[in-house]
Design a protein around this motif. Structure first.
Motif, PDB file in Angstrom:
ATOM      1  N   PHE A  34      13.565  -4.289   3.883  1.00 12.99           N
ATOM      2  CA  PHE A  34      13.479  -5.002   2.548  1.00 12.99           C
ATOM      3  C   PHE A  34      14.099  -6.630   2.455  1.00 12.99           C
ATOM      4  O   PHE A  34      14.096  -7.184   1.663  1.00 12.99           O
ATOM      5  N   THR A  35      14.159  -7.005   3.941  1.00 16.78           N
ATOM      6  CA  THR A  35      14.348  -8.343   4.108  1.00 16.78           C
ATOM      7  C   THR A  35      13.332  -9.157   4.973  1.00 16.78           C
ATOM      8  O   THR A  35      12.193  -9.378   4.362  1.00 16.78           O
ATOM      9  N   GLY A  36      13.652  -9.544   5.987  1.00 12.60           N
ATOM     10  CA  GLY A  36      12.597 -10.189   6.745  1.00 12.60           C
ATOM     11  C   GLY A  36      11.267  -9.658   7.240  1.00 12.60           C
ATOM     12  O   GLY A  36      10.122 -10.143   7.289  1.00 12.60           O
ATOM     13  N   MET A  37      11.445  -8.244   7.222  1.00 15.02           N
ATOM     14  CA  MET A  37      10.198  -7.561   7.634  1.00 15.02           C
ATOM     15  C   MET A  37       9.049  -7.399   6.637  1.00 15.02           C
ATOM     16  O   MET A  37       7.929  -7.619   7.073  1.00 15.02           O
ATOM     17  N   ILE A  38       9.372  -7.748   5.426  1.00 11.86           N
ATOM     18  CA  ILE A  38       8.347  -8.132   4.612  1.00 11.86           C
ATOM     19  C   ILE A  38       7.634  -9.241   4.702  1.00 11.86           C
ATOM     20  O   ILE A  38       6.481  -9.273   4.586  1.00 11.86           O
ATOM     21  N   PHE A  39       8.349 -10.376   5.163  1.00 14.67           N
ATOM     22  CA  PHE A  39       7.688 -11.604   5.414  1.00 14.67           C
ATOM     23  C   PHE A  39       7.001 -11.811   6.910  1.00 14.67           C
ATOM     24  O   PHE A  39       5.813 -12.192   6.786  1.00 14.67           O
ATOM     25  N   MET A  40       7.655 -10.924   7.666  1.00  8.64           N
ATOM     26  CA  MET A  40       6.887 -11.145   8.952  1.00  8.64           C
ATOM     27  C   MET A  40       5.676 -10.278   8.955  1.00  8.64           C
ATOM     28  O   MET A  40       4.669 -10.779   9.622  1.00  8.64           O
ATOM     29  N   ASN A  41       5.671  -8.942   8.353  1.00  6.10           N
ATOM     30  CA  ASN A  41       4.449  -8.351   8.147  1.00  6.10           C
ATOM     31  C   ASN A  41       3.205  -9.215   7.435  1.00  6.10           C
ATOM     32  O   ASN A  41       2.282  -8.864   7.628  1.00  6.10           O
ATOM     33  N   LEU A  42       3.879  -9.674   6.169  1.00  2.00           N
ATOM     34  CA  LEU A  42       2.963 -10.525   5.372  1.00  2.00           C
ATOM     35  C   LEU A  42       2.329 -11.598   6.128  1.00  2.00           C
ATOM     36  O   LEU A  42       0.952 -11.914   5.805  1.00  2.00           O
ATOM     37  N   PHE A  43       3.013 -12.220   6.972  1.00  2.93           N
ATOM     38  CA  PHE A  43       2.415 -13.251   7.618  1.00  2.93           C
ATOM     39  C   PHE A  43       1.322 -12.613   8.781  1.00  2.93           C
ATOM     40  O   PHE A  43       0.452 -13.226   8.703  1.00  2.93           O
ATOM     41  N   TYR A  44       1.715 -11.620   9.325  1.00  2.00           N
ATOM     42  CA  TYR A  44       0.599 -11.022  10.145  1.00  2.00           C
ATOM     43  C   TYR A  44      -0.753 -10.577   9.574  1.00  2.00           C
ATOM     44  O   TYR A  44      -1.791 -10.975   9.770  1.00  2.00           O
ATOM     45  N   TRP A  45      -0.506  -9.716   8.531  1.00  2.00           N
ATOM     46  CA  TRP A  45      -1.532  -9.094   7.703  1.00  2.00           C
ATOM     47  C   TRP A  45      -2.171 -10.190   6.769  1.00  2.00           C
ATOM     48  O   TRP A  45      -3.302  -9.893   6.438  1.00  2.00           O
ATOM     49  N   GLY A  46      -1.599 -11.181   6.165  1.00  2.00           N
ATOM     50  CA  GLY A  46      -2.067 -11.827   5.265  1.00  2.00           C
ATOM     51  C   GLY A  46      -2.444 -13.259   5.546  1.00  2.00           C
ATOM     52  O   GLY A  46      -3.254 -14.046   4.874  1.00  2.00           O
ATOM     53  N   THR A  47      -1.839 -13.967   6.795  1.00  2.00           N
ATOM     54  CA  THR A  47      -2.115 -15.336   6.979  1.00  2.00           C
ATOM     55  C   THR A  47      -2.477 -15.343   8.409  1.00  2.00           C
ATOM     56  O   THR A  47      -2.997 -16.567   8.734  1.00  2.00           O
TER      57      THR A  47
END
Length: 597
Positions: A249-262
């Motif tokens: 619920f913290t950094g993993m959200i943004f790290m995964n979103l970077f990988y799959w979204g950008t």
């Protein structure tokens, strides 16, 4: 020796079939820039999902995640299962923006929102990350996986170092041929075919393992892993685990979103979609595929613990040992072909994406703005060839990594994932934040991340007592604040608006929201299954709370599914349509003003 010959011949046979089919499907279709870099913007959902899956799955994961499950528990499945949240955001939020503007690269998208300076900063981050770490690590992990599984040094009478060099060059040359000469469509087709094979062989390994564990009975094998040392099946990580549950619920959200979204080498498949609907289908289907990863890449590690005890050293031998001991010989060639296919996929996808960014964001944007399609394709092939050759020499050097391959990838990716996802999200959801905010964030992140991870421990003996994932979350918050502050101090004179330049149909997939509800529910179900009330329950197969919890989840899923089908779907389609039409109108007005001027 006869078994090795059979393995090699059957492997070459399966790889040859895929290569011939890919050639037939892409013949005479890579003569334009869109055809070469974006598969002619004609990829369907199935090919997008297959390519996304195999681009993501690699030998390093196959070996590494099973090793983690063997030595600890299932907590590392968070990286895989929760990727579903990120592909949902990609499909519903980001993809309409990407396809609506007909962007070919993420830096190109950021250039339209900020300026060419931000584009150059981001390209530098990507190129350094791809060239020095990501591409070499894919080659190295693939070489190590093959060596561990088939003991090539012993069979060929050479040293491990020599075997690594040989395998790196062999894998690299074949993978580069796909990417450089076939373009994205060849990559996507070969990825999909290899992905189907990898799923089949990947599911075969745990089935055979459970049968062996149950002395010939599959159900007895399941009973054994759920009642003996059930804590191995726990995915709810504690503070002492590599991935504490709270990090989801913290950094993993943004790290995964970077990988799959950008991340360019991932989203390039969706940028080549034949329509918004097909792009959304492919992205969401990938989320369902990711739910299978624990079965392919972690359960075999748990089975290895039960079969061989906790004495395998290093732990990364867990999966190779199961495959070597249990997989029937007649499947060895097919398995090797699929394993190499996974490595080829990650390698040629990275190479293709790096070449695409060089052609669009460096060559055409800064060197030759009038470049023709032929020139761009030729330049990208030369760049891809040079980058591939460089990676062939860098990859074997990873043998000297003091903390192992897994840590190198994880730590070095941190240099560019958080600033890029911060810039993208702030750029989309604000209208007056200037380019200077994005540039400050990139510089700030590189310096602060270095000191938090390496600088403080090295120079001051200070260790940050929290997970690196939490550190990423803290940096995301700080960097978002920096950009918003820049927007307050030096706001753009005029609000930024996106302009439409769509080259595909922008009608969203009518089942995108109902399918999203199902995917979200299955992610929660995965955590219920691999939790202390599910398969990791110490008092039996599952606890008394498991089935009531599953029943409540199914009830909520049914309610939200009906709601999505009856009202949310229409509202979402109206929102996407209205937003796109407004962008089209702004584009027409701008063109009219330019013609009058």
């Amino acid at each position: 020796m006869n078994s090795l010959v059979f393995t090699i011949i059957s492997c070459l046979f399966f790889m040859g079939l895929i290569a011939v089919y890919s050639y037939i499907k892409t013949k005479n279709q890579v003569n334009s820039s869109d055809g070469y870099f974006l598969a002619g913007r004609g990829l369907t959902g199935g090919f997008i999902a297959g390519s996304l899956l195999l681009t993501n799955l690699s030998a390093e994961q196959l070996i590494g995640l099973n090793g983690q499950a063997y030595s600890a528990n299932m907590s590392n499945m968070a990286w895989e299962v929760t990727a579903g949240f990120s592909v949902i955001i990609l499909a519903l939020v980001l993809l309409p923006r990407y396809l609506g503007g007909a962007f070919s690269t993420l830096p190109g998208f950021l250039s339209s929102r900020f300026d060419d300076g931000v584009r150059r900063y981001v390209v530098v981050l990507f190129m350094l990350g791809y060239g020095l770490v990501t591409i070499p690590s894919v080659l190295y992990s693939g070489a190590i996986a093959v060596l561990q599984l088939f003991d090539l040094p012993g069979l060929m009478g050479i040293s491990i170092d020599q075997a690594v060099w040989i395998m790196v060059w062999m894998i690299g040359l074949i993978g580069a041929a796909y990417a450089i000469f076939g373009g994205l469509k060849a990559v996507a087709i070969s990825d999909t075919l290899n992905g189907i094979g990898l799923l089949l062989i990947g599911l075969t390994v745990p089935v055979i393992g459970l049968i062996s564990l149950g002395s010939g009975n599959f159900l007895d094998g399941i009973y054994t892993i759920t009642t003996t040392n059930p804590e191995k099946l726990n995915a709810v990580g504690s503070r002492d685990d590599a991935i504490p549950f709270g990090t989801i619920f913290t950094g993993m959200i943004f790290m995964n979103l970077f990988y799959w979204g950008t991340n360019q080498y991932v989203i390039q498949r969706t940028l080549g979609a034949k329509s918004l609907a097909e792009g959304q289908k492919g992205a969401l289907l990938t989320g369902f595929y990711k739910l299978l990863v624990p079965l392919l890449m972690m359960i075999p590690g748990v089975i290895a613990f039960h079969l061989y005890g906790g004495e395998l050293d290093p732990i990364d031998l867990a999966y190779p040992t199961i495959v070597a001991n249990l997989l029937p010989g007649f499947l060895s060639g097919f398995f090797l072909a699929m394993l190499l296919g996974a490595v080829f996929s990650s390698f040629n996808s990275l190479l293709n994406s790096a070449s695409t960014m060089f052609a669009y964001d460096i060559y055409k944007a800064g060197i030759n703005p009038q470049a023709t399609d032929t020139q761009m394709i030729r330049v990208s092939k030369w760049f891809g060839t040079i980058l591939a050759l460089m990676s062939f020499f860098v990859a074997p050097m990873l043998m000297n990594a003091p903390d192992g391959l897994w840590n190198i990838i994880r730590e070095f990716t941190g240099f560019f994932n958080i600033p890029i996802i911060t810039i993208v999200l702030v750029g989309i959801f604000t209208k007056r934040v200037p380019a200077v905010g994005a540039k400050i964030v990139i510089i700030f992140h590189v310096i602060s991340y270095y000191f938090l991870i390496w600088g403080l421990p090295t120079f001051f003996g200070v260790e940050i007592p929290i997970s690196f994932v939490h550190i990423s979350a803290v940096l995301f918050v700080i960097e978002t604040g920096i950009m918003l502050t820049a927007g307050r101090i030096r706001p753009l004179e005029k609000e930024h608006h996106f302009y439409a330049n769509a080259k595909v149909d922008m009608t969203p997939w009518k089942y995108s929201l109902p399918v999203t509800v199902i995917l979200f529910s299955l992610i929660i179900l995965a955590y219920l299954v691999f939790s202390p009330i599910g398969a990791a329950y110490a008092g039996g197969v599952v606890s008394g709370w498991f089935f009531p919890a599953v029943g409540a989840l199914l009830l909520l899923t049914a309610v939200f599914y009906v709601k999505a089908l009856q009202s949310w779907r229409d509202k979402y389609e109206h929102f996407v349509h209205t937003t796109h039409e407004e962008a089209v109108q702004r584009t027409l007005e701008r063109e009219r003003d330019e013609n009058l001027g």
